[in-house]
Write an enzyme that holds these catalytic residues in place. Structure first.
Site, PDB file in Angstrom:
ATOM      1  N   LYS A  79     -11.321  -3.329  -3.733  1.00 43.84           N
ATOM      2  CA  LYS A  79     -12.349  -2.302  -3.871  1.00 43.84           C
ATOM      3  C   LYS A  79     -11.753  -0.920  -4.131  1.00 43.84           C
ATOM      4  O   LYS A  79     -12.446  -0.005  -4.530  1.00 43.84           O
ATOM      5  CB  LYS A  79     -13.298  -2.280  -2.662  1.00 43.84           C
ATOM      6  CG  LYS A  79     -12.651  -2.201  -1.276  1.00 43.84           C
ATOM      7  CD  LYS A  79     -13.731  -2.099  -0.204  1.00 43.84           C
ATOM      8  CE  LYS A  79     -13.543  -2.815   1.098  1.00 43.84           C
ATOM      9  NZ  LYS A  79     -12.306  -2.867   1.791  1.00 43.84           N
ATOM     10  N   LYS A 134       0.821  -1.211   0.000  1.00 46.10           N
ATOM     11  CA  LYS A 134       0.000   0.000   0.000  1.00 46.10           C
ATOM     12  C   LYS A 134       0.850   1.255   0.000  1.00 46.10           C
ATOM     13  O   LYS A 134       0.520   2.240  -0.648  1.00 46.10           O
ATOM     14  CB  LYS A 134      -0.935   0.019   1.218  1.00 46.10           C
ATOM     15  CG  LYS A 134      -2.136  -0.884   1.070  1.00 46.10           C
ATOM     16  CD  LYS A 134      -3.185  -0.542   2.111  1.00 46.10           C
ATOM     17  CE  LYS A 134      -4.384  -1.447   2.022  1.00 46.10           C
ATOM     18  NZ  LYS A 134      -5.394  -1.181   3.036  1.00 46.10           N
ATOM     19  N   LYS A 171      -4.514  -9.019  -6.585  1.00 41.35           N
ATOM     20  CA  LYS A 171      -5.743  -9.234  -5.807  1.00 41.35           C
ATOM     21  C   LYS A 171      -6.879  -8.310  -6.274  1.00 41.35           C
ATOM     22  O   LYS A 171      -6.626  -7.147  -6.570  1.00 41.35           O
ATOM     23  CB  LYS A 171      -5.423  -8.949  -4.330  1.00 41.35           C
ATOM     24  CG  LYS A 171      -6.492  -9.390  -3.367  1.00 41.35           C
ATOM     25  CD  LYS A 171      -6.192  -8.860  -1.969  1.00 41.35           C
ATOM     26  CE  LYS A 171      -6.508  -7.391  -1.865  1.00 41.35           C
ATOM     27  NZ  LYS A 171      -6.495  -6.835  -0.518  1.00 41.35           N
TER      28      LYS A 171
HETATM   29  P1  TYM Z   1     -10.672  -5.398   3.961  1.00 37.65           P
HETATM   30  O1  TYM Z   1     -11.703  -4.362   4.229  1.00 37.65           O
HETATM   31  O2  TYM Z   1      -9.590  -5.082   3.007  1.00 37.65           O
HETATM   32  O3  TYM Z   1     -11.372  -6.730   3.451  1.00 37.65           O
HETATM   33  C1  TYM Z   1     -12.417  -7.314   4.196  1.00 37.65           C
HETATM   34  C2  TYM Z   1     -12.349  -8.821   4.106  1.00 37.65           C
HETATM   35  O4  TYM Z   1     -12.421  -9.250   2.741  1.00 37.65           O
HETATM   36  C3  TYM Z   1     -11.300 -10.066   2.439  1.00 37.65           C
HETATM   37  N1  TYM Z   1     -10.905  -9.805   1.053  1.00 37.65           N
HETATM   38  C4  TYM Z   1     -10.743 -10.744   0.126  1.00 37.65           C
HETATM   39  N2  TYM Z   1     -10.887 -12.076   0.162  1.00 37.65           N
HETATM   40  C5  TYM Z   1     -10.654 -12.762  -0.976  1.00 37.65           C
HETATM   41  N3  TYM Z   1     -10.287 -12.174  -2.138  1.00 37.65           N
HETATM   42  C6  TYM Z   1     -10.126 -10.837  -2.226  1.00 37.65           C
HETATM   43  N4  TYM Z   1      -9.775 -10.263  -3.369  1.00 37.65           N
HETATM   44  C7  TYM Z   1     -10.366 -10.060  -1.052  1.00 37.65           C
HETATM   45  N5  TYM Z   1     -10.315  -8.737  -0.787  1.00 37.65           N
HETATM   46  C8  TYM Z   1     -10.640  -8.595   0.505  1.00 37.65           C
HETATM   47  C9  TYM Z   1     -10.223  -9.649   3.410  1.00 37.65           C
HETATM   48  O5  TYM Z   1      -9.250 -10.639   3.581  1.00 37.65           O
HETATM   49  C10 TYM Z   1     -11.032  -9.387   4.659  1.00 37.65           C
HETATM   50  O6  TYM Z   1     -11.291 -10.577   5.348  1.00 37.65           O
HETATM   51  N6  TYM Z   1      -7.804  -5.078   8.066  1.00 37.65           N
HETATM   52  C11 TYM Z   1      -8.997  -5.669   7.485  1.00 37.65           C
HETATM   53  C12 TYM Z   1     -10.243  -5.347   8.271  1.00 37.65           C
HETATM   54  C13 TYM Z   1     -10.143  -5.624   9.721  1.00 37.65           C
HETATM   55  C14 TYM Z   1     -10.294  -6.889  10.338  1.00 37.65           C
HETATM   56  C15 TYM Z   1     -10.145  -6.652  11.745  1.00 37.65           C
HETATM   57  C16 TYM Z   1     -10.532  -8.180   9.850  1.00 37.65           C
HETATM   58  C17 TYM Z   1      -9.919  -4.716  10.697  1.00 37.65           C
HETATM   59  N7  TYM Z   1      -9.930  -5.342  11.943  1.00 37.65           N
HETATM   60  C18 TYM Z   1     -10.219  -7.702  12.656  1.00 37.65           C
HETATM   61  C19 TYM Z   1     -10.615  -9.215  10.771  1.00 37.65           C
HETATM   62  C20 TYM Z   1     -10.463  -8.985  12.166  1.00 37.65           C
HETATM   63  C21 TYM Z   1      -9.177  -5.159   6.069  1.00 37.65           C
HETATM   64  O7  TYM Z   1      -8.638  -4.155   5.695  1.00 37.65           O
HETATM   65  O8  TYM Z   1     -10.044  -5.913   5.324  1.00 37.65           O
END
Ligand code: TYM
Length: 335
Positions: A200, A115, A197
């Site tokens: 969004k 990032k 990957k």
């Molecule tokens: P975030 O918002 O980027 O994504 C949310 C969830 O979606 C999954 N994900 C994917 N899985 C498969 N293929 C993809 N292309 C893909 N893009 C996103 C992510 O792995 C995630 O599970 N830091 C985290 C949010 C967070 C969190 C937490 C998660 C904050 N605190 C505590 C679990 C526990 C994040 O940025 O996810």
């Protein structure tokens, strides 16, 4: 344990339109696990501000993500669904854990490296520190299981390391959580570059499908998906574009590799892509219908947010009080 059930915590950033990557990698598992666990599903707006956000949009997206949770089939009466910034314990524990985390550990985080090189100017301390806030999210609730996509696995590992370090210093304060990922689709790839990957925050709208894309858009984006110059639909990492579409198909139809490969044995890529589009449209239709119904029910959403932030705070504050005592803070009447 809450009510004799093991605990799940997971979250999504309200920093764009949720994609089928978020759904397949995370939300789908949440829906499947919700009856067997006491679950907390968070809209992590404090994580979202680690990169620049437009305030009105962030506020709108936070509510939208909550609606998508409900529309996807997560029961708001059974699960605790809330917005991170409404439970101050996250920030408080985040700070304390900062003081138990090493720079060297954070320097290893691959997502930060990716990032920050993409942004390359004015990278914030918050972006660097974000895994510690994520550790606080998870550890506050004595979480057993964290259902996530593959990109978050390293952050759950660092959470475990921080928790173990803290427990070794001060006795068993935190439950050590485990990551949980889907068998297929833990990493859904960009439709335009299947080595990257699906995200969004990608600038190219054709690289992802959002949960609210209409059928025509879904069809169009999948038709344009980058594949290869071969003709065979086979699940192998030598064919990343096809493998990715198969992952999406298998997840949407709950089929195995063998079933999917057999299904498309004598199909051209055009027909295959159409079938993938149909499967995605079929999966998203009920979510989109329910989302629209919720759109008209602002009071309902406000009530859920308020109630659940209170429930979450109650659990989080129990852990936070123990932590504060251990590290030596003066609490109330304590001497
Ligand atoms: P975030 O918002 O980027 O994504 C949310 C969830 O979606 C999954 N994900 C994917 N899985 C498969 N293929 C993809 N292309 C893909 N893009 C996103 C992510 O792995 C995630 O599970 N830091 C985290 C949010 C967070 C969190 C937490 C998660 C904050 N605190 C505590 C679990 C526990 C994040 O940025 O996810």
């Amino acid at each position: 344990m809450i009510n004799d059930k093991k605990i799940i915590f997971s979250g999504i950033q309200p920093s764009g339109n949720l994609t089928i990557g978020n759904y397949i990698g995370a939300i789908k598992n949440w829906v499947e696990l919700q009856n067997d666990y006491q679950s907390l599903f968070c809209v992590v707006d404090m994580h979202a501000i680690t990169v620049k956000q437009e305030p009105a949009t962030l506020r709108k997206k936070s509510r939208e993500v909550l609606k998508l949770y409900i529309a996807s089939g997560l029961d708001p009466e059974k699960n605790i669904m809330f917005i991170q910034s409404q439970v101050p314990a996250h920030a408080e524990l985040g700070w304390i854990l900062n003081c138990y985390t090493y720079m060297g550990e954070m320097n290893r985080m691959t997502q930060f490296k990716e990032k920050s090189t993409k942004q390359n100017i004015n990278t914030t301390v918050g972006l660097f520190d974000y895994p510690v806030l994520m550790a606080a999210d998870i550890l506050l609730y004595q979480t057993d299981l964290v259902p996530i996509g593959e990109d978050q696995k390293q952050h759950v590992e660092i959470t475990r390391d921080i928790a173990e370090r803290f427990n070794n210093l001060y006795s068993e304060i935190f439950t050590i959580p485990e990551a949980y990922m889907p068998k297929f689709g833990a990493r859904i790839m960009s439709l335009q570059d299947p080595t990257k990957k699906m995200s969004k925050s990608d600038d190219d709208e054709n690289s992802y499908i959002t949960l609210l894309d209409d059928p025509a858009k879904i069809e169009r984006k999948l038709k344009r998906a980058v594949t290869d110059s071969d003709t065979e639909v086979r699940y192998t990492k030598e064919k990343p574009g096809i493998k990715n579409l198969l992952d999406i198909y298998m997840s949407c139809t709950n089929t195995t590799v063998t079933q999917a490969e057999n299904r498309f044995k004598n199909c051209g890529y055009g027909e295959f892509k159409q079938e993938v589009a149909d499967a995605v449209i079929h999966t998203l239709k009920p979510i989109q219908d329910r989302f629209r119904e919720l759109d008209n029910d602002k009071d309902y959403l406000d009530r859920i947010l308020k109630q659940n932030a209170e429930r979450a705070s109650e659990i989080a504050n129990r852990t936070l009080a123990k932590v504060k005592k251990k590290v030596g803070f003066v609490i109330g009447e304590n001497k």
